[in-house]
Design a protein around this motif. Structure first.
Motif, PDB file in Angstrom:
ATOM      1  N   TRP A  57      58.894 118.225  84.624  1.00 24.49           N
ATOM      2  CA  TRP A  57      58.372 117.771  85.911  1.00 24.49           C
ATOM      3  C   TRP A  57      58.850 118.518  87.154  1.00 24.49           C
ATOM      4  CZ3 TRP A  57      53.960 115.708  85.892  1.00 24.49           C
ATOM      5  CH2 TRP A  57      53.551 114.954  84.795  1.00 24.49           C
ATOM      6  N   PRO A  58      60.033 119.112  87.194  1.00 22.91           N
ATOM      7  CA  PRO A  58      60.435 119.791  88.434  1.00 22.91           C
ATOM      8  C   PRO A  58      59.492 120.904  88.883  1.00 22.91           C
ATOM      9  CG  PRO A  58      62.347 119.430  87.080  1.00 22.91           C
ATOM     10  CD  PRO A  58      61.144 119.055  86.238  1.00 22.91           C
ATOM     11  N   THR A  59      58.857 121.573  87.937  1.00 24.20           N
ATOM     12  CA  THR A  59      57.954 122.670  88.288  1.00 24.20           C
ATOM     13  C   THR A  59      56.536 122.436  87.770  1.00 24.20           C
ATOM     14  OG1 THR A  59      58.608 123.874  86.291  1.00 24.20           O
ATOM     15  CG2 THR A  59      59.845 124.346  88.317  1.00 24.20           C
ATOM     16  N   ALA A  60      56.230 121.223  87.361  1.00 23.71           N
ATOM     17  CA  ALA A  60      54.915 120.942  86.777  1.00 23.71           C
ATOM     18  C   ALA A  60      53.768 121.190  87.746  1.00 23.71           C
ATOM     19  CB  ALA A  60      54.860 119.499  86.271  1.00 23.71           C
ATOM     20  N   ASP A  61      54.046 121.122  89.034  1.00 23.33           N
ATOM     21  CA  ASP A  61      52.974 121.336  90.006  1.00 23.33           C
ATOM     22  C   ASP A  61      52.810 122.803  90.400  1.00 23.33           C
ATOM     23  OD1 ASP A  61      55.401 121.352  91.301  1.00 23.33           O
ATOM     24  OD2 ASP A  61      54.793 120.016  92.921  1.00 23.33           O
ATOM     25  N   ALA A  62      53.572 123.691  89.774  1.00 20.05           N
ATOM     26  CA  ALA A  62      53.494 125.116  90.101  1.00 20.05           C
ATOM     27  C   ALA A  62      52.387 125.828  89.340  1.00 20.05           C
ATOM     28  CB  ALA A  62      54.831 125.794  89.817  1.00 20.05           C
ATOM     29  N   GLY A  63      52.007 125.301  88.194  1.00 19.64           N
ATOM     30  CA  GLY A  63      51.001 125.963  87.364  1.00 19.64           C
ATOM     31  C   GLY A  63      49.588 125.544  87.713  1.00 19.64           C
ATOM     32  N   PRO A  64      48.627 126.388  87.386  1.00 18.48           N
ATOM     33  CA  PRO A  64      47.221 126.086  87.695  1.00 18.48           C
ATOM     34  C   PRO A  64      46.653 124.933  86.870  1.00 18.48           C
ATOM     35  CG  PRO A  64      47.372 128.088  86.392  1.00 18.48           C
ATOM     36  CD  PRO A  64      48.777 127.679  86.721  1.00 18.48           C
ATOM     37  N   GLU A  65      47.294 124.611  85.742  1.00 11.21           N
ATOM     38  CA  GLU A  65      46.795 123.513  84.896  1.00 11.21           C
ATOM     39  C   GLU A  65      47.145 122.140  85.449  1.00 11.21           C
ATOM     40  OE1 GLU A  65      50.908 124.493  83.712  1.00 11.21           O
ATOM     41  OE2 GLU A  65      49.139 125.726  83.975  1.00 11.21           O
ATOM     42  N   SER A  66      48.046 122.084  86.405  1.00 10.17           N
ATOM     43  CA  SER A  66      48.448 120.804  87.000  1.00 10.17           C
ATOM     44  C   SER A  66      47.543 120.495  88.183  1.00 10.17           C
ATOM     45  CB  SER A  66      49.905 120.857  87.476  1.00 10.17           C
ATOM     46  OG  SER A  66      50.760 120.964  86.377  1.00 10.17           O
ATOM     47  N   VAL A  67      46.757 119.459  87.996  1.00  8.56           N
ATOM     48  CA  VAL A  67      45.837 119.035  89.051  1.00  8.56           C
ATOM     49  C   VAL A  67      45.876 117.525  89.155  1.00  8.56           C
ATOM     50  CG1 VAL A  67      44.288 121.014  88.797  1.00  8.56           C
ATOM     51  CG2 VAL A  67      43.898 118.977  87.430  1.00  8.56           C
ATOM     52  N   GLY A  68      45.361 117.004  90.226  1.00 10.53           N
ATOM     53  CA  GLY A  68      45.198 115.567  90.396  1.00 10.53           C
ATOM     54  C   GLY A  68      46.465 114.778  90.186  1.00 10.53           C
ATOM     55  N   PRO A  69      46.402 113.783  89.311  1.00 13.73           N
ATOM     56  CA  PRO A  69      47.525 112.873  89.125  1.00 13.73           C
ATOM     57  C   PRO A  69      48.812 113.542  88.631  1.00 13.73           C
ATOM     58  CG  PRO A  69      45.562 112.013  88.050  1.00 13.73           C
ATOM     59  CD  PRO A  69      45.243 113.389  88.515  1.00 13.73           C
ATOM     60  N   MET A  70      48.688 114.591  87.804  1.00 14.26           N
ATOM     61  CA  MET A  70      49.891 115.294  87.339  1.00 14.26           C
ATOM     62  C   MET A  70      50.600 115.961  88.512  1.00 14.26           C
ATOM     63  SD  MET A  70      49.085 117.043  83.670  1.00 14.26           S
ATOM     64  CE  MET A  70      50.699 117.789  83.631  1.00 14.26           C
ATOM     65  N   LEU A  71      49.832 116.574  89.371  1.00 15.62           N
ATOM     66  CA  LEU A  71      50.369 117.232  90.547  1.00 15.62           C
ATOM     67  C   LEU A  71      51.128 116.227  91.412  1.00 15.62           C
ATOM     68  CD1 LEU A  71      50.117 120.069  91.960  1.00 15.62           C
ATOM     69  CD2 LEU A  71      48.266 119.056  93.275  1.00 15.62           C
ATOM     70  N   GLU A  72      50.528 115.079  91.614  1.00 17.45           N
ATOM     71  CA  GLU A  72      51.159 114.033  92.417  1.00 17.45           C
ATOM     72  C   GLU A  72      52.426 113.500  91.746  1.00 17.45           C
ATOM     73  OE1 GLU A  72      50.130 109.753  94.523  1.00 17.45           O
ATOM     74  OE2 GLU A  72      48.743 110.572  93.042  1.00 17.45           O
ATOM     75  N   PHE A  73      52.394 113.294  90.430  1.00 15.30           N
ATOM     76  CA  PHE A  73      53.563 112.745  89.748  1.00 15.30           C
ATOM     77  C   PHE A  73      54.759 113.701  89.812  1.00 15.30           C
ATOM     78  CE2 PHE A  73      56.414 111.933  86.209  1.00 15.30           C
ATOM     79  CZ  PHE A  73      56.762 110.624  86.501  1.00 15.30           C
ATOM     80  N   ALA A  74      54.524 114.993  89.774  1.00 15.91           N
ATOM     81  CA  ALA A  74      55.634 115.944  89.873  1.00 15.91           C
ATOM     82  C   ALA A  74      56.431 115.689  91.148  1.00 15.91           C
ATOM     83  CB  ALA A  74      55.113 117.380  89.832  1.00 15.91           C
ATOM     84  N   GLY A  75      55.742 115.457  92.252  1.00 17.37           N
ATOM     85  CA  GLY A  75      56.423 115.143  93.516  1.00 17.37           C
ATOM     86  C   GLY A  75      57.123 113.803  93.482  1.00 17.37           C
ATOM     87  N   ILE A  76      56.478 112.802  92.892  1.00 11.53           N
ATOM     88  CA  ILE A  76      57.100 111.480  92.767  1.00 11.53           C
ATOM     89  C   ILE A  76      58.395 111.601  91.980  1.00 11.53           C
ATOM     90  CG2 ILE A  76      56.874 109.181  91.715  1.00 11.53           C
ATOM     91  CD1 ILE A  76      53.824 109.387  92.339  1.00 11.53           C
ATOM     92  N   TRP A  77      58.347 112.311  90.847  1.00 11.23           N
ATOM     93  CA  TRP A  77      59.537 112.426  89.994  1.00 11.23           C
ATOM     94  C   TRP A  77      60.660 113.159  90.712  1.00 11.23           C
ATOM     95  CZ3 TRP A  77      62.795 115.973  87.831  1.00 11.23           C
ATOM     96  CH2 TRP A  77      63.674 115.465  86.874  1.00 11.23           C
ATOM     97  N   ARG A  78      60.348 114.277  91.361  1.00 19.30           N
ATOM     98  CA  ARG A  78      61.393 115.043  92.057  1.00 19.30           C
ATOM     99  C   ARG A  78      62.046 114.232  93.175  1.00 19.30           C
ATOM    100  NH1 ARG A  78      57.838 119.492  91.869  1.00 19.30           N
ATOM    101  NH2 ARG A  78      57.175 118.949  93.962  1.00 19.30           N
ATOM    102  N   ASP A  79      61.228 113.508  93.945  1.00 20.80           N
ATOM    103  CA  ASP A  79      61.732 112.796  95.123  1.00 20.80           C
ATOM    104  C   ASP A  79      62.453 111.494  94.788  1.00 20.80           C
ATOM    105  OD1 ASP A  79      60.616 114.829  96.592  1.00 20.80           O
ATOM    106  OD2 ASP A  79      58.868 113.668  97.232  1.00 20.80           O
ATOM    107  N   MET A  80      62.117 110.881  93.670  1.00 20.87           N
ATOM    108  CA  MET A  80      62.688 109.577  93.312  1.00 20.87           C
ATOM    109  C   MET A  80      64.169 109.724  92.953  1.00 20.87           C
ATOM    110  SD  MET A  80      61.838 106.301  92.836  1.00 20.87           S
ATOM    111  CE  MET A  80      60.068 106.390  92.608  1.00 20.87           C
ATOM    112  N   PRO A  81      65.040 108.884  93.521  1.00 19.88           N
ATOM    113  CA  PRO A  81      66.432 108.883  93.069  1.00 19.88           C
ATOM    114  C   PRO A  81      66.497 108.529  91.582  1.00 19.88           C
ATOM    115  CG  PRO A  81      66.214 107.674  95.119  1.00 19.88           C
ATOM    116  CD  PRO A  81      64.819 107.959  94.632  1.00 19.88           C
ATOM    117  N   LYS A  82      67.358 109.248  90.874  1.00 19.00           N
ATOM    118  CA  LYS A  82      67.514 109.024  89.436  1.00 19.00           C
ATOM    119  C   LYS A  82      68.985 108.756  89.139  1.00 19.00           C
ATOM    120  CE  LYS A  82      65.115 112.833  89.351  1.00 19.00           C
ATOM    121  NZ  LYS A  82      64.346 112.601  90.552  1.00 19.00           N
ATOM    122  N   ILE A  83      69.232 107.729  88.345  1.00 17.98           N
ATOM    123  CA  ILE A  83      70.582 107.466  87.847  1.00 17.98           C
ATOM    124  C   ILE A  83      70.518 107.690  86.351  1.00 17.98           C
ATOM    125  CG2 ILE A  83      72.434 105.781  87.567  1.00 17.98           C
ATOM    126  CD1 ILE A  83      71.309 104.382  90.104  1.00 17.98           C
TER     127      ILE A  83
END
Length: 186
Positions: free
Chosen positions: A60-86
């Motif tokens: 997920w950290p770079t999932a939005d960098a590739g051309p195959e990532s569109v729509g919901p996948m693109l959005e989730f990559a940002g959600i995952w990176r920004d969300m605090p994780k324990i």
């Protein structure tokens, strides 16, 4: 008070992954992924075991960098990176991707997290969820049942002698045939 939600996709026969850790049986289309994003965007933290975190951090950290990532996948990559994780791990430390590491699940610390303001927190990983369940820390179970039988693999739940009474608070069937069942602990 924030809730802790055990969130999991499973096969109809109750497995969260196949015998070789495969999850290629899951039927995550755009409709379901958009639903995930909508719900997860409101969460305040991912509580993850080491294995789940490594799986997520490998993609997920770079999932939005590739051309195959569109729509919901693109959005989730940002959600995952920004969300605090324990991440709960006795073997590794993380400092990447907004991550804090804890060695053990300490009920008092988890209760203090629940008392903080913000959205609910989602638990990922069967082993970590089993610990949270044993300690009575899970408030809700959100299960996505996929229309497939795989015969064997890692079950969503470990055997236990404890009974947990639940109340169905939401159900929905998606176009792919995936059924959402959301239960709160009574």
């Amino acid at each position: 008070m924030r809730k802790i939600v055990y969130w999991q996709s499973v096969t109809l026969d109750g497995f969260m992954e196949g015998p070789n850790r495969e999850i290629d049986w899951s039927a995550v289309d755009d409709e379901l992924h958009e639903h995930f994003n909508e719900r997860l965007r409101k969460m305040s933290a991912f509580l993850q075991g080491r294995v789940v975190h490594e799986l997520m951090a490998d993609f997920w950290p770079t999932a939005d960098a590739g051309p195959e990532s569109v729509g919901p996948m693109l959005e989730f990559a940002g959600i995952w990176r920004d969300m605090p994780k324990i991440v709960f791990s006795r073997t590794r430390e993380w400092t990447d991707w907004n991550t804090t590491t804890k060695r053990d699940v300490v009920p008092e610390e988890i209760m203090a997290l629940k008392a903080e303001p913000g959205g609910d927190m989602v638990v990922g990983g069967a082993d970590l969820a089993a610990t949270f369940q044993r300690l009575g820390l899970i408030d809700e179970y959100t299960v996505y049942v996929h229309p497939v039988l795989i015969g064997r693999g890692k079950p969503m739940f470990r055997p236990t002698d404890e009974k947990t009474d639940l109340r169905l608070v939401e159900s929905r069937v998606f176009g792919s045939g995936v059924a959402l069942l959301r239960y709160q602990v009574r």
